[in-house]
Write an enzyme that holds these catalytic residues in place. Structure first.
Site, mmCIF file in Angstrom:
data_model
loop_
_atom_site.group_PDB
_atom_site.id
_atom_site.type_symbol
_atom_site.label_atom_id
_atom_site.label_comp_id
_atom_site.label_asym_id
_atom_site.label_seq_id
_atom_site.Cartn_x
_atom_site.Cartn_y
_atom_site.Cartn_z
ATOM 1 N N LYS A 19 -15.453 -1.414 -1.840
ATOM 2 C CA LYS A 19 -15.957 -0.152 -1.302
ATOM 3 C C LYS A 19 -15.195 1.032 -1.852
ATOM 4 O O LYS A 19 -15.733 2.100 -2.034
ATOM 5 C CB LYS A 19 -15.750 -0.124 0.225
ATOM 6 C CG LYS A 19 -16.778 -0.865 1.020
ATOM 7 C CD LYS A 19 -16.557 -0.557 2.487
ATOM 8 C CE LYS A 19 -15.944 -1.730 3.214
ATOM 9 N NZ LYS A 19 -14.557 -1.641 3.546
ATOM 10 N N LYS A 79 0.807 -1.223 0.000
ATOM 11 C CA LYS A 79 0.000 0.000 0.000
ATOM 12 C C LYS A 79 0.834 1.265 0.000
ATOM 13 O O LYS A 79 0.347 2.331 -0.379
ATOM 14 C CB LYS A 79 -0.956 -0.001 1.205
ATOM 15 C CG LYS A 79 -2.120 -0.962 1.041
ATOM 16 C CD LYS A 79 -3.228 -0.622 2.015
ATOM 17 C CE LYS A 79 -4.452 -1.502 1.795
ATOM 18 N NZ LYS A 79 -5.497 -1.249 2.792
ATOM 19 N N LYS A 130 -12.658 -7.512 -8.077
ATOM 20 C CA LYS A 130 -13.738 -7.780 -7.134
ATOM 21 C C LYS A 130 -14.497 -6.488 -6.827
ATOM 22 O O LYS A 130 -13.953 -5.389 -6.963
ATOM 23 C CB LYS A 130 -13.198 -8.408 -5.848
ATOM 24 C CG LYS A 130 -12.492 -7.449 -4.911
ATOM 25 C CD LYS A 130 -12.320 -8.086 -3.542
ATOM 26 C CE LYS A 130 -12.091 -7.039 -2.474
ATOM 27 N NZ LYS A 130 -13.300 -6.282 -2.105
HETATM 28 P P1 ATP Z 1 -11.808 -1.851 0.478
HETATM 29 O O1 ATP Z 1 -11.940 -1.522 -0.981
HETATM 30 O O2 ATP Z 1 -11.697 -0.640 1.340
HETATM 31 O O3 ATP Z 1 -10.747 -2.884 0.769
HETATM 32 P P2 ATP Z 1 -13.771 -3.929 0.568
HETATM 33 O O4 ATP Z 1 -15.028 -3.780 -0.189
HETATM 34 O O5 ATP Z 1 -12.711 -4.802 -0.030
HETATM 35 O O6 ATP Z 1 -13.224 -2.478 0.889
HETATM 36 P P3 ATP Z 1 -13.240 -4.852 3.241
HETATM 37 O O7 ATP Z 1 -13.487 -3.860 4.332
HETATM 38 O O8 ATP Z 1 -11.837 -5.058 2.751
HETATM 39 O O9 ATP Z 1 -14.185 -4.468 2.008
HETATM 40 O O10 ATP Z 1 -13.837 -6.249 3.673
HETATM 41 C C1 ATP Z 1 -14.919 -6.385 4.576
HETATM 42 C C2 ATP Z 1 -15.458 -7.804 4.470
HETATM 43 O O11 ATP Z 1 -16.168 -7.957 3.238
HETATM 44 C C3 ATP Z 1 -14.370 -8.870 4.467
HETATM 45 O O12 ATP Z 1 -14.811 -9.957 5.238
HETATM 46 C C4 ATP Z 1 -14.230 -9.245 2.999
HETATM 47 O O13 ATP Z 1 -13.809 -10.581 2.832
HETATM 48 C C5 ATP Z 1 -15.654 -9.051 2.496
HETATM 49 N N1 ATP Z 1 -15.649 -8.665 1.084
HETATM 50 C C6 ATP Z 1 -15.137 -7.528 0.568
HETATM 51 N N2 ATP Z 1 -15.343 -7.466 -0.752
HETATM 52 C C7 ATP Z 1 -16.003 -8.611 -1.091
HETATM 53 C C8 ATP Z 1 -16.501 -9.137 -2.330
HETATM 54 N N3 ATP Z 1 -16.382 -8.466 -3.470
HETATM 55 N N4 ATP Z 1 -17.135 -10.337 -2.304
HETATM 56 C C9 ATP Z 1 -17.276 -11.012 -1.140
HETATM 57 N N5 ATP Z 1 -16.825 -10.582 0.048
HETATM 58 C C10 ATP Z 1 -16.198 -9.386 0.085
HETATM 59 MG MG MG Z 2 -10.724 -5.008 0.929
#
Ligand code: ATP
Ligand code: MG
Length: 322
Positions: free
Chosen positions: A192, A108, A189
């Site tokens: 957020k 990062k 994937k």
């Molecule tokens: P960021 O982009 O900030 O990393 P993110 O959408 O990847 O956000 P996280 O906060 O990293 O979300 O993950 C929160 C939870 O959601 C974790 O348990 C992660 O495994 C799950 N998760 C995140 N994105 C996905 C996805 N696309 N499909 C299934 N599970 C997900």
């Molecule tokens: Mg993430």
């Protein structure tokens, strides 16, 4: 045995978060498990303070709306004092080399203008999150396993050097759940923090918007409804989403539909129905600030109480505090 999980308010919660994490927390969690909104972790990269506040609140509402018991949730910064104190103790238990060699930090910090010191020390804060609550298990994906390993080392080292205070946590791998891909670009994937929201279904999107986003999902020009993730990743993603919503195998679903349009329509309807109760309850909570404040305050109080004894013992053993 307490399990601790967190979600960072780095953006609006989306369908992937729901199917991959939040829904499971709500349905398969155990009564002693804890879930928190990790707003302090969102500060390790450039961010907007007003937006962070809104997103933290929204995420708390979503967790409760999804069915997680209000007494199992809290917002991390409501424990800023306790975590600040414990984090410092743990920073003084951690070597520079240990923090600097974290893979996620190296990845990062690459190519960033100003690398915040917090980006390097945040795994230590994460150790404080875990050790303050006395969590024995931390469900994590591959990217976070190294951080739990660090928390484990710090707990052991503190216990050996100053006295037994901390539960030594273990990383546990959650059973594989749906990995939801971006609807516009199935190569990545759903996230957020993605800038372009066309391919991301947010939990709070209104049903019409969900329908539109799914109907515009990127597929291919083969016009064959089959479940072949490598050759037809966009279609496979839709079938996997529909599968997660209906508890039917993607391969079986593929046989039930004759066209991409039919798969999209069924997926859109299923997603709208899965998200509907969560969205409605979350919007209700967000429209009732007094109730959300009450949940937040009680959560913070309980979480602080849970850690109070451990923190004061750690301070006493470390030779600080009165
Ligand atoms: P960021 O982009 O900030 O990393 P993110 O959408 O990847 O956000 P996280 O906060 O990293 O979300 O993950 C929160 C939870 O959601 C974790 O348990 C992660 O495994 C799950 N998760 C995140 N994105 C996905 C996805 N696309 N499909 C299934 N599970 C997900
Ligand atoms: Mg993430």
């Amino acid at each position: 045995m307490t399990r601790l999980s967190a979600i960072t308010p780095s953006g609006h919660a989306h369908l992937g978060n729901h199917l991959g994490a939040i829904r499971r927390w709500a349905t398969q969690g155990r009564p002693g498990d804890l879930y928190f909104v990790s707003d302090l972790h969102a500060m390790t990269v450039s961010y907007n303070p007003a937006r962070l506040r809104v997103l933290s609140r929204e995420l708390l509402a979503v967790l409760v709306a999804a069915g997680i018991e209000p007494d199992q949730v809290f917002v991390q910064s409501d424990l800023a004092r306790e975590l600040g104190a414990l984090s410092w103790i743990l920073e003084c238990t951690c070597s520079y080399g240990e923090a600097a060699r974290m893979t996620q930090f190296k990845q990062k910090s690459e190519g960033q203008g100003m690398v915040r010191l917090g980006l390097m020390t945040y795994p230590v804060l994460m150790a404080a999150d875990i050790l303050l609550q006395g969590a024995a298990e931390v469900p994590v994906g591959d990217d976070q396993a190294q951080h739990v390993e660090l928390a484990r080392s710090l707990a052991r080292r503190f216990n050996q050097t100053y006295g037994e205070v901390f539960t030594v946590p273990s990383a546990v791998m959650p059973p594989t759940a749906a990995r939801v891909r971006d609807l516009a670009d199935p190569a990545r994937k759903m996230s957020k923090s993605t800038q372009d929201s066309a391919g991301t279904v947010f939990i709070l999107d209104d049903p019409d918007l969900v329908q539109r986003k799914i109907k515009r999902a990127n597929t291919d020009s083969l016009n064959r409804v089959e479940y072949r993730p490598d050759e037809q990743p966009g279609l496979a993603n839709l079938l996997e989403i529909l599968s997660a919503c209906t508890d039917t195998r993607p391969k079986d679903l593929a046989e039930q539909y004759a066209s991409y349009g039919a798969v999209k329509a069924a997926t859109a309807d299923a997603v709208v129905e899965v998200l509907r109760p969560v969205r409605e309850r979350a919007l209700e909570l967000l429209a009732d600030p007094a109730e959300l404040d009450r949940i937040r305050k009680e959560g913070a109080h309980r979480a602080a109480e849970r850690g109070a004894h451990r923190l004061s013992s750690a301070m006493r053993l470390a030779g600080i505090g009165s």
